[in-house]
Design an enzyme around this catalytic site. Structure first.
Site, PDB file in Angstrom:
ATOM      1  N   HIS A  72     -29.359 -26.797  53.459  1.00  0.00           N
ATOM      2  CA  HIS A  72     -29.482 -28.085  54.148  1.00  0.00           C
ATOM      3  C   HIS A  72     -29.160 -29.229  53.187  1.00  0.00           C
ATOM      4  CE1 HIS A  72     -30.992 -26.582  57.893  1.00  0.00           C
ATOM      5  NE2 HIS A  72     -32.098 -26.090  57.382  1.00  0.00           N
TER       6      HIS A  72
ATOM      7  N   HIS B  69     -32.130 -21.194  51.531  1.00  0.00           N
ATOM      8  CA  HIS B  69     -31.953 -21.761  52.871  1.00  0.00           C
ATOM      9  C   HIS B  69     -32.092 -23.287  52.846  1.00  0.00           C
ATOM     10  CE1 HIS B  69     -32.328 -21.596  57.349  1.00  0.00           C
ATOM     11  NE2 HIS B  69     -33.042 -22.690  57.145  1.00  0.00           N
ATOM     12  N   GLU B  70     -33.174 -23.772  52.253  1.00  0.00           N
ATOM     13  CA  GLU B  70     -33.401 -25.221  52.230  1.00  0.00           C
ATOM     14  C   GLU B  70     -32.353 -25.935  51.380  1.00  0.00           C
ATOM     15  OE1 GLU B  70     -35.360 -26.637  54.231  1.00  0.00           O
ATOM     16  OE2 GLU B  70     -36.381 -24.838  54.924  1.00  0.00           O
TER      17      GLU B  70
ATOM     18  N   HIS C  45     -25.495 -29.712  52.574  1.00  0.00           N
ATOM     19  CA  HIS C  45     -24.831 -30.403  53.684  1.00  0.00           C
ATOM     20  C   HIS C  45     -24.965 -31.917  53.519  1.00  0.00           C
ATOM     21  CE1 HIS C  45     -23.975 -30.041  58.306  1.00  0.00           C
ATOM     22  NE2 HIS C  45     -22.959 -30.527  57.630  1.00  0.00           N
TER      23      HIS C  45
END
Length: 790
Positions: A574, A570-571, A577
């Site tokens: 980020h 998940h991290e 992105h």
């Protein structure tokens, strides 16, 4: 206007999911008890890497998993030239913040002066770039100082970072009330020749800045603007008091110890004195009572106490909501929700509610099916005569636990080895790098650091290398636990992408500075890349990934449980992105996008974590190198996701409540947040909420995510659609298909916030129906639904 520059970066990127999961479960990093040293298995040729790539790939695992390799790797640092934190050459010592702030404000003053005296068409053509540069200069200090004050273990660095943060933040607030910046930008936007010369990215940034200027009172008379400033300050103060002062109406419950049958005997003994057991309603023992105690009346009393906030907490919440409603009306908006959503994909609260109701309808059959299974358990419980034909709120945890215990028992009988043995930190990051290489042509390469570059000895630096563009980003991994460190996983963007044009380097040649070249002076000595086709430099995105995994205990590496693996993916979503969203303008780089699309890359990454094709890239036993038995993982995931639809319903209800609280209801003198809470749950909850509860007083996200709590659900629905429609749910090699990865990168990731989110979505899904956005598109996304059982 310049408030925006702290919007996504003045605090660590901690999504609502991360906070919810860290609050529910303090991470437990299991280690497989063995005496053998973690073996160094050679990288397989199947990953398609070059010889140098294979070496980097192997080193990536070793720097996290092999203690002796890491110690040897670090030794190269001592022979290098000293550097400041993350390569910022001002920050070789705590007092370096003083020079950093002084030089930054001098440069900002120069930009303000240039913007203020702009007169010619050419001056106005550069207006957006100049204001974006101003944002970037301020963010460099604010973001890094905020990171250092919360993460650096050295107290003196923390103190100086706090001073730097407040100095520059105060200066930024002065700029926010400087009408000339707004006036000049508006003038530039109104000149057709200027506007037509701007790129789409520049036009978007101009619009964003104009909206933010207007939102914070520029253009209003002095008295009204001052009232806006005062209201904003009061909201921040009351909101902080609300979050920090949350407390229950009844802090402690007392029961005769004989009534707590079912509770763990050791826990019961620790809580019992003279035959009386004391249960704190704010601690884990209350949750244990709801899950394990057989006496339904004890559970009912506990549930009501746990779900009832104190009167002072409710008063602070209602005051914050009323102040927000006043702020919105003073700013010319119907409600706080209208004001907040104006620059989001949703645009209006009506569209948000349309999405939530569509999602509610889609999930309703699955919610009721799960509830039916719990009812069957309750009917079969001979000891229960408490509303036998109705599922009560205080029953759900109890019967869910019974169901999970049955599943856990069967799972443990089939488990010969710990799942965590297949997920060391190094192998998981190696798998993420291999996935990135397959889909996007970028990989993670361990890099030696310079003295002073990292804030703690265990921080690893990974350079992000593109197979076509070379070095494109820097990622610092601070993954292991230490005293005083936050337990919440977080993604910090310490420096954003921004194009540095030759004109800016020319300016630096005429400024006194300590650096060896204009480009070093322009970037504080930090990393850049050169773009030959544009004859310009780009700041490299610089990211810090913070986790709180247990430290490795030599000779074995740190091993992760399923929750931790999902968190790391998940991290890294980020981070991806930020890595691929390398825009020319800082205001829209990477995660600096609309709040309701910001979680898409991270949520989508979770879908890859346990896909069989992706697991084959990394999930191997730390000692034997045996591949993960997929059936073992599937059984574990079935248990973990068993309560998925109940949790989904809860999130939908909270998002609905968030919208109701940020409507015009708080302006009513008779506003009662408890009535609104119960009305929402009476209309939509599958299990009725007992009368008298006031759980809204514990809904802390109302402060930080006011009117945007729906965003995570929205991004889950979008991510699920992309996973199915683009990556084919991993079937037929879809999760590793470069063509599909390039489509997602080119339509979504590379734009950061520099493209309308609906256009990104229509492009990646090749579905023009959603391209226009609006209420109809929001309804369509709600109908896509969320598969909460996976």
């Amino acid at each position: 206007m310049l408030k925006r520059l702290a919007r996504n970066n003045s605090s660590p990127w901690i999504c609502s999911r991360c906070l919810q999961q860290s609050q529910r479960q303090r991470r437990f990093n299991s280690t497989f008890a063995a005496t053998a040293t973690a073996r160094d298995h050679a990288p397989s040729a199947l990953y398609g890497l070059s010889a140098s790539g294979k070496t980097d790939d192997d080193a990536l695992r070793k720097v996290f998993d092999n203690a002796s390799f890491w110690e040897s790797f670090k030794r190269g640092t001592s022979n290098k030239k000293p550097s400041g934190i993350i390569g910022n050459k001002y920050l070789t010592h705590p007092d370096g913040f003083i020079d950093f702030v002084t030089v930054t404000i001098q440069r900002c003053n120069g930009v303000v002066e240039k913007v203020s005296r702009a007169e010619t068409i050419e001056d106005f053509k550069y207006m957006v770039k100049d204001l974006d540069k101003l944002s970037d200069l301020l963010c460099r200090v604010i973001d890094l100082a905020d990171f250092v004050r919360s993460t650096h273990p050295n107290r003196q660095f923390q103190i100086m970072a706090v001073k730097a943060y407040h100095t520059v933040f105060q200066y930024m607030n002065q700029l926010n009330t400087t009408p000339v910046l707004y006036d000049q930008l508006k003038k530039a936007s109104d000149i057709p020749e200027v506007f037509e010369s701007w790129t789409e990215e520049e036009r978007i940034v101009a619009r964003i800045l104009m909206e933010d200027f207007a939102r914070f009172g520029i253009g209003l008379d002095d008295a009204t603007r001052q009232k806006l400033v005062d209201l904003s300050g009061e909201i921040a103060e009351v909101g902080s008091q609300f979050v920090e002062g949350m407390s229950p109406e009844t802090p402690t419950l007392k029961f005769e110890s004989k009534r707590l049958k079912g509770l763990d005997p050791n826990l019961a003994k620790a809580l019992t004195k003279w035959g009386e057991t004391r249960i704190s309603t704010m601690h884990h023992e209350a949750q244990a009572v709801l899950r394990f105690v057989d006496d339904a009346e004890v559970r009912r009393e506990t549930y009501s106490a746990v779900r009832t906030a104190g009167s002072s907490t409710i008063a602070r919440l209602e005051k914050m909501l009323k102040l927000r409603a006043e702020l919105a009306q003073l700013s010319g908006y119907e409600t706080f929700s209208h004001m907040t959503l104006e620059n989001k994909m949703a645009k209006t609260p009506e569209a948000v509610n349309t999405f939530l109701k569509a999602l509610y309808e889609d999930s309703r059959p699955s919610v009721l099916a799960d509830l039916h299974e719990l009812m069957e358990l309750k009917r079969g419980d001979a000891h229960q005569d408490n509303f036998p034909n109705r599922m009560n709120a205080w029953d759900k945890f109890y019967y869910t636990q019974k169901m999970l215990s049955t599943m856990e028992g069967a799972y443990k009988q089939r488990t010969a080895d710990s799942l965590s043995a297949y997920f060391s930190v190094g192998t998981v990051l190696q798998g993420i790098s291999r996935l990135f290489d397959r889909l996007y042509g970028v990989r993670l390469v361990p890099q030696e650091t310079q003295p002073g570059e990292v804030w703690e000895d265990g921080v690893r630096r990974l350079d992000v290398i593109s197979d076509t563009e070379g070095h494109i980003a820097v990622l610092y991994c601070d993954l292991f636990s230490r005293p005083g460190k936050t337990p919440n996983p977080a993604h910090f963007t310490l420096r954003c992408s921004r194009e540095i044009l030759p004109a800016e380097l020319e300016e630096m040649q005429h400024m006194p500075h300590r650096f060896s070249s204009p480009i070093e002076a322009a970037t504080d000595g930090m990393s850049v890349s050169y773009n030959a086709s544009r004859n310009s430099y780009f700041q490299l995105p610089t990211i810090a990934l913070i986790c709180d995994f247990s430290k490795p205990s030599s000779p074995r590496p740190t091993l992760l449980n399923i929750h931790d693996v999902r968190t790391l993916f998940h991290e890294m979503g980020h981070a991806l992105h930020s890595i691929l969203g390398r825009t020319a303008l800082q205001n829209v780089s990477g995660t600096r996008c609309a709040t309701d699309i910001a979680e898409l890359p991270s949520v989508l990454m979770e879908h890859f974590a346990f896909d069989p094709s992706v697991l084959a890239l990394y999930a191997r036993h730390w000692d034997t190198n045996a591949p993960l038995p997929l059936a073992l993982l599937e059984n574990r995931l079935a248990i973990d996701n068993r309560n998925g639809y109940s949790e989904l319903e809860s999130q939908i209800l909270l998002a609905m409540l968030d919208q109701a609280y940020h409507s015009n209801l708080p302006l009513d003198p008779a506003f009662n947040s408890t009535s609104v809470y119960h009305n929402t749950y009476t209309r939509f909850a599958s299990v009725p909420e007992p009368a008298g509860t006031r759980w809204q007083g514990f809904f802390g996200h109302l402060f930080g995510y006011g009117a945007t709590y729906y965003s995570y659900l929205f991004d889950r629905a979008i991510a699920s659609r992309i996973w199915k429609g683009v990556f084919n749910e991993g079937r037929d090699g879809g999760s590793l298909d470069r063509e599909k990865g390039e489509l997602y990168k080119n339509e979504v990731l590379r734009w950061g916030g520099g493209r309308d989110g609906w256009v990104c979505l229509a492009g990646v899904l090749r579905d023009g129906k959603v391209g226009e956005g609006g209420e109809g598109a929001m309804r369509e996304v709600g109908k896509w639904g969320i598969d909460a059982g996976k």
